[in-house]
Enzyme design. Structure first.
Site, PDB file in Angstrom:
ATOM      1  N   HIS A  92       0.847  -1.195   0.000  1.00 37.12           N
ATOM      2  CA  HIS A  92       0.000   0.000   0.000  1.00 37.12           C
ATOM      3  C   HIS A  92       0.876   1.235   0.000  1.00 37.12           C
ATOM      4  O   HIS A  92       1.810   1.340   0.790  1.00 37.12           O
ATOM      5  CB  HIS A  92      -0.925   0.019   1.220  1.00 37.12           C
ATOM      6  CG  HIS A  92      -1.904   1.161   1.164  1.00 37.12           C
ATOM      7  ND1 HIS A  92      -3.116   1.049   0.505  1.00 37.12           N
ATOM      8  CD2 HIS A  92      -1.828   2.428   1.616  1.00 37.12           C
ATOM      9  CE1 HIS A  92      -3.744   2.207   0.581  1.00 37.12           C
ATOM     10  NE2 HIS A  92      -2.988   3.060   1.253  1.00 37.12           N
ATOM     11  N   ASP A 171     -14.647   3.594   7.246  1.00 32.15           N
ATOM     12  CA  ASP A 171     -13.565   4.372   6.644  1.00 32.15           C
ATOM     13  C   ASP A 171     -14.032   5.055   5.366  1.00 32.15           C
ATOM     14  O   ASP A 171     -13.649   6.187   5.081  1.00 32.15           O
ATOM     15  CB  ASP A 171     -12.346   3.501   6.338  1.00 32.15           C
ATOM     16  CG  ASP A 171     -11.277   4.327   5.622  1.00 32.15           C
ATOM     17  OD1 ASP A 171     -10.779   5.277   6.250  1.00 32.15           O
ATOM     18  OD2 ASP A 171     -10.994   4.075   4.440  1.00 32.15           O
ATOM     19  N   ARG A 178     -13.344  13.527   5.602  1.00 25.07           N
ATOM     20  CA  ARG A 178     -12.040  14.167   5.875  1.00 25.07           C
ATOM     21  C   ARG A 178     -11.569  14.951   4.662  1.00 25.07           C
ATOM     22  O   ARG A 178     -10.988  16.032   4.787  1.00 25.07           O
ATOM     23  CB  ARG A 178     -11.001  13.102   6.242  1.00 25.07           C
ATOM     24  CG  ARG A 178     -11.211  12.530   7.633  1.00 25.07           C
ATOM     25  CD  ARG A 178     -10.423  11.245   7.793  1.00 25.07           C
ATOM     26  NE  ARG A 178      -9.012  11.425   7.537  1.00 25.07           N
ATOM     27  CZ  ARG A 178      -8.209  10.494   7.003  1.00 25.07           C
ATOM     28  NH1 ARG A 178      -8.691   9.308   6.678  1.00 25.07           N
ATOM     29  NH2 ARG A 178      -6.938  10.737   6.818  1.00 25.07           N
ATOM     30  N   SER A 193      -7.113   4.533   8.798  1.00 27.60           N
ATOM     31  CA  SER A 193      -7.825   4.408   7.528  1.00 27.60           C
ATOM     32  C   SER A 193      -7.170   3.328   6.659  1.00 27.60           C
ATOM     33  O   SER A 193      -7.822   2.408   6.154  1.00 27.60           O
ATOM     34  CB  SER A 193      -7.810   5.769   6.822  1.00 27.60           C
ATOM     35  OG  SER A 193      -8.141   5.653   5.464  1.00 27.60           O
ATOM     36  N   LYS A 197      -8.455  -1.078   6.292  1.00 27.13           N
ATOM     37  CA  LYS A 197      -8.767  -1.725   5.011  1.00 27.13           C
ATOM     38  C   LYS A 197      -7.836  -2.910   4.756  1.00 27.13           C
ATOM     39  O   LYS A 197      -8.266  -3.965   4.296  1.00 27.13           O
ATOM     40  CB  LYS A 197      -8.637  -0.708   3.869  1.00 27.13           C
ATOM     41  CG  LYS A 197      -9.806   0.267   3.827  1.00 27.13           C
ATOM     42  CD  LYS A 197      -9.613   1.354   2.796  1.00 27.13           C
ATOM     43  CE  LYS A 197      -8.558   2.344   3.191  1.00 27.13           C
ATOM     44  NZ  LYS A 197      -8.649   3.672   2.651  1.00 27.13           N
TER      45      LYS A 197
HETATM   46  N1  URA Z   1      -5.015   6.543   1.981  1.00 26.42           N
HETATM   47  C1  URA Z   1      -6.049   6.058   2.697  1.00 26.42           C
HETATM   48  O1  URA Z   1      -6.610   5.011   2.387  1.00 26.42           O
HETATM   49  N2  URA Z   1      -6.446   6.744   3.772  1.00 26.42           N
HETATM   50  C2  URA Z   1      -5.853   7.893   4.162  1.00 26.42           C
HETATM   51  O2  URA Z   1      -6.262   8.456   5.161  1.00 26.42           O
HETATM   52  C3  URA Z   1      -4.791   8.397   3.394  1.00 26.42           C
HETATM   53  C4  URA Z   1      -4.364   7.693   2.295  1.00 26.42           C
END
Ligand code: URA
Length: 432
Positions: A92, A171, A178, A193, A197
């Site tokens: 990620h 999220d 946000r 966040s 996931k």
């Molecule tokens: N990527 C995400 O999935 N969440 C964030 O808060 C920032 C980048």
């Protein structure tokens, strides 16, 4: 009378005044927000209080866990690796400009028998989205069922698809909120966040590419290191082997920024070529993913001998894409010329990302369409010698009225001359 366990106003006040939220308060506020009982304006106030006052590690752990519990978890246990142990690895990135790494990385790692379930998102703002890029390939489908995802993982070994709405729905709501309340760049909120996931996705191991610099959420190394440490701890606590690389995002990664052009550049890497920074980071992330899955190998070999390319072709075809079809090209181009001669000492990632977005490569609102052929091709990178009048970059769009705004964002985006301080792409590593 309300049957709710807490009152949102009390929870907001606790954080506003610098207090610590109890586990029960956290569980309730995430659940109640997902159910629509806590209103958007209340969650916005809480997000801003968290942004300003931070969270303790136990609060972040609980917040992440509550977000995971807001939805379903994926289960990859039906995919068994050659050693009869589940080996799934994921990567990620916290988001950058020209960051197309997932495209060559997923098939590259799959060559070595490690399954890569890459559930990805779309771009919002100046950082591009993996799915938007892949959709430039004629026929390619981002939305595939869970069953098909598992099938492709079992047969091909790599899949890049849209994360279903069932993963961490709290999220999904909170991230959109946000984005419109200027509360994205808070370490507790970014860490929870991303990790909610990734943990819900059920990967066995995870490598985080934490971007640092002008084109990243984290502008300096100390902040990025803290974010990486929090995320690595969250992953490890949840039983996911997690490590992180801190990587440079002061300047775009590679030479292509946009959608179709980033696919073309990824294919160059898979063919054994491509820009050096992109190749270096792809190979290093692959090495870490393989190591986290117990495989010692030099992934550069599979780029050089065509195995990664073969895997890419299978992966694209499995999702309906034609790997041989020509990619879309922009109807209009505009070339930006170097205004003087000397060494290009700075080329700002954020400015190039915003320009590409304004050309149509990204979207301002979730429901907007992107232009598949829009973007920017760089003809020089920091450290290169340029001559006045030579092409510095080519802007591409289907709608030429966008050029003016894109050029505006490029004002002051580069420096020719002065001292050049070379920077490595990998700045630091955080291991569990
Ligand atoms: N990527 C995400 O999935 N969440 C964030 O808060 C920032 C980048």
């Amino acid at each position: 009378m309300s049957t709710e366990a807490f009152d949102a106003v009390d929870v907001i006040r606790t954080k506003r005044d610098g207090g610590v939220l109890s586990p029960e308060q956290i569980d309730w506020v995430i659940d109640a927000y997902t159910r629509g009982v806590v209103a958007d304006e209340q969650m916005s106030a809480l997000a801003m209080a968290i942004f300003l006052n931070g969270m303790s590690r136990p609060e972040i752990v609980r917040w992440t866990d509550a977000m995971i519990r807001s939805g379903e978890r994926m289960d990859f246990s039906s995919i068994i690796g050659p050693d009869k142990k589940l080996a799934t690895a994921d990567k990620h990135s916290t988001g950058g400009v020209g960051d197309k790494i997932t495209l060559p990385l997923a098939p590259l790692v799959a060559v070595y028998g490690v399954a890569v379930p890459q559930l990805s998102g779309r771009g919002l703002g100046h950082t591009g989205g993996t799915l938007d890029k892949l959709e430039a390939i004629p026929g390619w489908q981002a939305n595939i069922s869970k069953e098909r995802t598992l099938e492709i993982l079992g047969s091909v070994g790599a899949v890049i698809s849209a994360a279903g709405s069932g993963l961490a729905p709290a999220d999904k709501k909170l991230y959109a909120l946000r984005d419109t309340t200027s509360t994205v760049e808070a370490i507790p909120l970014i860490a929870s966040s991303i990790m909610s996931k990734k943990i819900a996705e059920g990967t066995g191991s995870l490598v985080l590419d934490v971007k640092v610099g002008s084109g990243a959420f984290m502008k300096d190394l100390a902040q990025a290191r803290e974010l990486a440490e929090v995320m690595v701890d969250l992953g490890q606590d949840a039983g996911v082997t997690t490590s992180a690389l801190l990587t440079n995002m002061d300047t775009p990664l590679g030479l292509a920024v946009g959608n179709a052009c980033e696919v073309a550049e990824s294919v160059e890497v898979l063919a054994g070529g491509g820009p050096a920074d992109l190749v270096e980071l792809t190979v290093e992330l692959a090495r870490v993913m393989l190591k986290n899955s117990g495989v010692e190998a030099d992934p550069a070999e599979a780029l050089a001998d065509g195995r990664a390319m073969d895997k890419w072709r299978q992966m694209i075809a499995a999702q309906g894409g034609d790997p041989d079809a020509p990619l879309p090209t922009a109807r209009e181009t505009h070339t930006v010329l170097a205004d003087s001669s000397g060494t290009l000492t700075r080329l700002d990632a954020l400015a190039v990302g915003v320009a590409s977005w304004r050309l149509g490569a990204g979207r301002a609102r979730k429901e907007d369409d992107v232009q598949l052929a829009a973007g920017i091709m760089l003809h020089a990178k920091s450290g290169d010698t340029v001559t006045a009048g030579q092409p510095l970059m080519t802007l591409m769009t289907d709608t030429p009225e966008r050029f003016a705004r894109a050029l505006e964002s490029l004002e002051g985006a580069w420096t020719i001359g002065g001292e050049y301080t070379p920077s490595t792409i990998i700045l630091d590593r955080i291991n569990a």
